[in-house]
Design a protein around this motif. Structure first.
Motif, PDB file in Angstrom:
ATOM      1  N   LYS A   8      34.248 -14.744  31.481  1.00 27.34           N
ATOM      2  CA  LYS A   8      35.804 -14.091  30.516  1.00 27.34           C
ATOM      3  C   LYS A   8      35.986 -13.052  30.975  1.00 27.34           C
ATOM      4  CE  LYS A   8      34.530 -17.384  26.295  1.00 27.34           C
ATOM      5  NZ  LYS A   8      34.469 -17.353  25.117  1.00 27.34           N
ATOM      6  N   TRP A   9      34.713 -11.904  30.800  1.00 23.78           N
ATOM      7  CA  TRP A   9      35.142 -10.991  31.483  1.00 23.78           C
ATOM      8  C   TRP A   9      35.702 -10.150  32.613  1.00 23.78           C
ATOM      9  CZ3 TRP A   9      34.002  -5.939  28.977  1.00 23.78           C
ATOM     10  CH2 TRP A   9      33.502  -6.698  27.548  1.00 23.78           C
ATOM     11  N   GLU A  10      35.613 -11.525  33.803  1.00 28.56           N
ATOM     12  CA  GLU A  10      36.544 -11.331  34.867  1.00 28.56           C
ATOM     13  C   GLU A  10      37.845 -12.009  35.290  1.00 28.56           C
ATOM     14  OE1 GLU A  10      34.024 -13.335  38.023  1.00 28.56           O
ATOM     15  OE2 GLU A  10      32.380 -12.560  37.379  1.00 28.56           O
ATOM     16  N   GLN A  11      38.059 -12.459  33.821  1.00 29.39           N
ATOM     17  CA  GLN A  11      39.771 -13.198  34.101  1.00 29.39           C
ATOM     18  C   GLN A  11      40.367 -12.252  33.206  1.00 29.39           C
ATOM     19  OE1 GLN A  11      39.660 -17.286  31.876  1.00 29.39           O
ATOM     20  NE2 GLN A  11      41.343 -17.416  31.991  1.00 29.39           N
ATOM     21  N   LYS A  12      40.154 -12.234  32.479  1.00 29.63           N
ATOM     22  CA  LYS A  12      40.002 -10.562  31.633  1.00 29.63           C
ATOM     23  C   LYS A  12      41.278  -9.510  32.090  1.00 29.63           C
ATOM     24  CE  LYS A  12      40.746 -13.018  27.794  1.00 29.63           C
ATOM     25  NZ  LYS A  12      42.435 -13.501  27.488  1.00 29.63           N
ATOM     26  N   PHE A  13      39.451  -8.982  33.348  1.00 31.82           N
ATOM     27  CA  PHE A  13      39.983  -7.583  33.812  1.00 31.82           C
ATOM     28  C   PHE A  13      41.046  -7.882  34.927  1.00 31.82           C
ATOM     29  CE2 PHE A  13      38.938  -5.959  38.313  1.00 31.82           C
ATOM     30  CZ  PHE A  13      39.128  -4.905  37.452  1.00 31.82           C
ATOM     31  N   GLN A  14      40.970  -9.577  35.464  1.00 31.29           N
ATOM     32  CA  GLN A  14      41.758  -9.667  37.036  1.00 31.29           C
ATOM     33  C   GLN A  14      43.038  -9.761  36.215  1.00 31.29           C
ATOM     34  OE1 GLN A  14      40.834 -13.247  38.970  1.00 31.29           O
ATOM     35  NE2 GLN A  14      39.142 -11.706  40.081  1.00 31.29           N
ATOM     36  N   GLU A  15      43.434 -10.348  35.376  1.00 33.15           N
ATOM     37  CA  GLU A  15      44.200 -10.540  34.573  1.00 33.15           C
ATOM     38  C   GLU A  15      45.181  -8.969  33.485  1.00 33.15           C
ATOM     39  OE1 GLU A  15      44.138 -12.966  30.868  1.00 33.15           O
ATOM     40  OE2 GLU A  15      43.906 -15.431  31.911  1.00 33.15           O
ATOM     41  N   ARG A  16      44.828  -8.614  33.531  1.00 30.60           N
ATOM     42  CA  ARG A  16      45.098  -6.924  33.179  1.00 30.60           C
ATOM     43  C   ARG A  16      45.011  -6.455  34.651  1.00 30.60           C
ATOM     44  NH1 ARG A  16      46.027  -3.393  28.981  1.00 30.60           N
ATOM     45  NH2 ARG A  16      45.023  -5.516  27.793  1.00 30.60           N
ATOM     46  N   MET A  17      44.262  -5.845  35.470  1.00 32.86           N
ATOM     47  CA  MET A  17      44.744  -5.794  37.286  1.00 32.86           C
ATOM     48  C   MET A  17      46.148  -5.725  37.520  1.00 32.86           C
ATOM     49  SD  MET A  17      42.865  -3.016  37.110  1.00 32.86           S
ATOM     50  CE  MET A  17      43.271  -2.885  39.129  1.00 32.86           C
ATOM     51  N   GLN A  18      46.496  -7.918  37.038  1.00 34.92           N
ATOM     52  CA  GLN A  18      47.947  -7.981  37.759  1.00 34.92           C
ATOM     53  C   GLN A  18      49.219  -8.058  36.811  1.00 34.92           C
ATOM     54  OE1 GLN A  18      48.290 -10.444  40.084  1.00 34.92           O
ATOM     55  NE2 GLN A  18      46.095  -9.672  40.849  1.00 34.92           N
ATOM     56  N   GLN A  19      48.762  -7.341  35.806  1.00 32.83           N
ATOM     57  CA  GLN A  19      50.173  -6.975  35.193  1.00 32.83           C
ATOM     58  C   GLN A  19      50.411  -4.980  35.489  1.00 32.83           C
ATOM     59  OE1 GLN A  19      48.827  -7.050  31.056  1.00 32.83           O
ATOM     60  NE2 GLN A  19      48.826  -8.496  30.809  1.00 32.83           N
ATOM     61  N   GLU A  20      49.005  -4.442  35.724  1.00 34.75           N
ATOM     62  CA  GLU A  20      49.434  -3.328  36.317  1.00 34.75           C
ATOM     63  C   GLU A  20      50.066  -3.124  37.683  1.00 34.75           C
ATOM     64  OE1 GLU A  20      49.521  -0.911  34.336  1.00 34.75           O
ATOM     65  OE2 GLU A  20      48.900  -1.565  32.814  1.00 34.75           O
ATOM     66  N   ILE A  21      49.270  -3.825  38.885  1.00 30.17           N
ATOM     67  CA  ILE A  21      49.520  -3.541  40.018  1.00 30.17           C
ATOM     68  C   ILE A  21      49.286  -4.979  40.546  1.00 30.17           C
ATOM     69  CG2 ILE A  21      48.748  -1.653  40.764  1.00 30.17           C
ATOM     70  CD1 ILE A  21      46.459  -1.973  41.608  1.00 30.17           C
ATOM     71  N   ILE A 123      40.116   3.261  36.640  1.00 27.58           N
ATOM     72  CA  ILE A 123      41.106   2.188  38.227  1.00 27.58           C
ATOM     73  C   ILE A 123      42.011   3.031  38.875  1.00 27.58           C
ATOM     74  CG2 ILE A 123      41.707   1.201  39.814  1.00 27.58           C
ATOM     75  CD1 ILE A 123      39.321  -0.344  38.161  1.00 27.58           C
ATOM     76  N   LEU A 124      43.085   2.996  37.526  1.00 28.76           N
ATOM     77  CA  LEU A 124      45.056   3.394  38.082  1.00 28.76           C
ATOM     78  C   LEU A 124      44.788   4.831  38.844  1.00 28.76           C
ATOM     79  CD1 LEU A 124      46.889   1.794  36.265  1.00 28.76           C
ATOM     80  CD2 LEU A 124      46.667   1.244  38.006  1.00 28.76           C
ATOM     81  N   HIS A 125      44.057   5.542  36.858  1.00 30.92           N
ATOM     82  CA  HIS A 125      43.997   7.175  37.471  1.00 30.92           C
ATOM     83  C   HIS A 125      43.645   7.494  38.736  1.00 30.92           C
ATOM     84  CE1 HIS A 125      43.580  11.542  36.291  1.00 30.92           C
ATOM     85  NE2 HIS A 125      41.664  10.718  36.439  1.00 30.92           N
ATOM     86  N   VAL A 126      42.786   7.293  39.290  1.00 30.11           N
ATOM     87  CA  VAL A 126      41.552   7.736  40.479  1.00 30.11           C
ATOM     88  C   VAL A 126      41.880   7.448  41.423  1.00 30.11           C
ATOM     89  CG1 VAL A 126      39.020   7.505  41.568  1.00 30.11           C
ATOM     90  CG2 VAL A 126      39.458   7.594  39.229  1.00 30.11           C
ATOM     91  N   TYR A 127      43.194   6.144  41.698  1.00 26.51           N
ATOM     92  CA  TYR A 127      43.804   5.371  42.948  1.00 26.51           C
ATOM     93  C   TYR A 127      44.991   5.615  43.325  1.00 26.51           C
ATOM     94  CZ  TYR A 127      38.267   3.942  43.180  1.00 26.51           C
ATOM     95  OH  TYR A 127      37.041   4.337  43.569  1.00 26.51           O
ATOM     96  N   TYR A 128      45.330   5.424  42.039  1.00 23.53           N
ATOM     97  CA  TYR A 128      47.027   5.327  42.289  1.00 23.53           C
ATOM     98  C   TYR A 128      47.515   6.609  41.432  1.00 23.53           C
ATOM     99  CZ  TYR A 128      45.393   0.341  43.524  1.00 23.53           C
ATOM    100  OH  TYR A 128      44.953  -0.414  43.976  1.00 23.53           O
ATOM    101  N   GLY A 129      47.048   7.389  40.934  1.00 22.64           N
ATOM    102  CA  GLY A 129      47.559   8.566  40.159  1.00 22.64           C
ATOM    103  C   GLY A 129      48.234   8.572  39.249  1.00 22.64           C
TER     104      GLY A 129
END
Length: 221
Positions: A8-21, A123-129
């Motif tokens: 569940k944690w992995e799925q929710k994380f990937q869904e949120r990352m896909q929304q952003e990048i 993650i977005l702050h550190v690697y994508y500004g």
């Protein structure tokens, strides 16, 4: 509350990352072996606090805690355009049982979303500004009295305090509080009255007296 489920944690994380990048692949795995400040070269570390519930398997006592440490080790490979996160939630031990084991926390859907949102924003702050503003701990239920004092938290064998940091009040104190908070007066700073006249004061007094006598004689003529 939901027990910790890796899928569940992995799925929710990937869904949120896909929304952003959506053009980048990021994965998350739960890892109980990572420890704070011990990272391979090229990895980043992110920690946050979370609110959740624990249940003792020995006495069935449950308690709430807002001091659940969430540790994440993050790695980004720019050549493959892939990133991975290793995440660990630290367990706690029941205070009522002397031989109890460390129990894993349970989180509500709201707090799971908060934890993952903070992680993604970092993650977005550190690697994508992008900008970064961490969401504070969400208290969904009142804390038990034992958890307000001290609890056993697994992690490097350190016994941690569970006291919450209280924000200092910005309101102005009342007049009574202001006067009571003032330091006592130091008698040594108050000058004592001078009993003897100085030489200049004596000359001035004699001059005034002589002038008064001369003026009296003139008026009597």
């Amino acid at each position: 509350m939901l027990a910790l489920d890796a899928h569940k944690w992995e799925q929710k994380f990937q869904e949120r990352m896909q929304q952003e990048i959506p053009w980048v692949k990021w994965t998350l795995k739960l890892d109980k072996n990572i420890t704070p400040d011990f990272l391979p070269q090229g990895w980043m570390q992110y920690q946050q606090r979370a609110f959740g519930r624990f249940l003792c398997a020995r006495c069935n006592r449950s308690w709430m805690s807002a001091q659940i440490n969430i540790l994440c080790h993050i790695y980004w490979d720019p050549w493959k355009s892939e990133g991975q996160v290793l995440m660990r939630t630290f367990a706690q031990k029941c205070q009522n049982c002397s031989s109890s084991r460390f129990e894993n926390p349970e989180f509500s859907i709201k707090n799971i979303r908060r934890i993952l949102k903070n992680l993604v924003q970092y993650i977005l702050h550190v690697y994508y500004g992008h900008g970064f503003e961490e969401i504070v701990v969400i208290y969904e239920e009142p804390l038990d009295r034992p958890s307000r004092r001290r609890i056993n938290i697994v992690g490097c064998g350190v016994r941690c305090s569970s006291r919450q940091k209280r924000k200092s009040s910005k309101s102005l104190p009342s007049p009574q509080e202001s006067s009571s908070s003032l330091p006592p007066l130091d008698d040594s700073l108050i000058p004592e009255p001078q009993g003897n006249l100085t030489l200049g004061q004596m000359f001035m007094l004699i001059f005034i007296t002589v002038c008064a006598l001369i003026l009296g004689q003139i008026l009597n003529l």
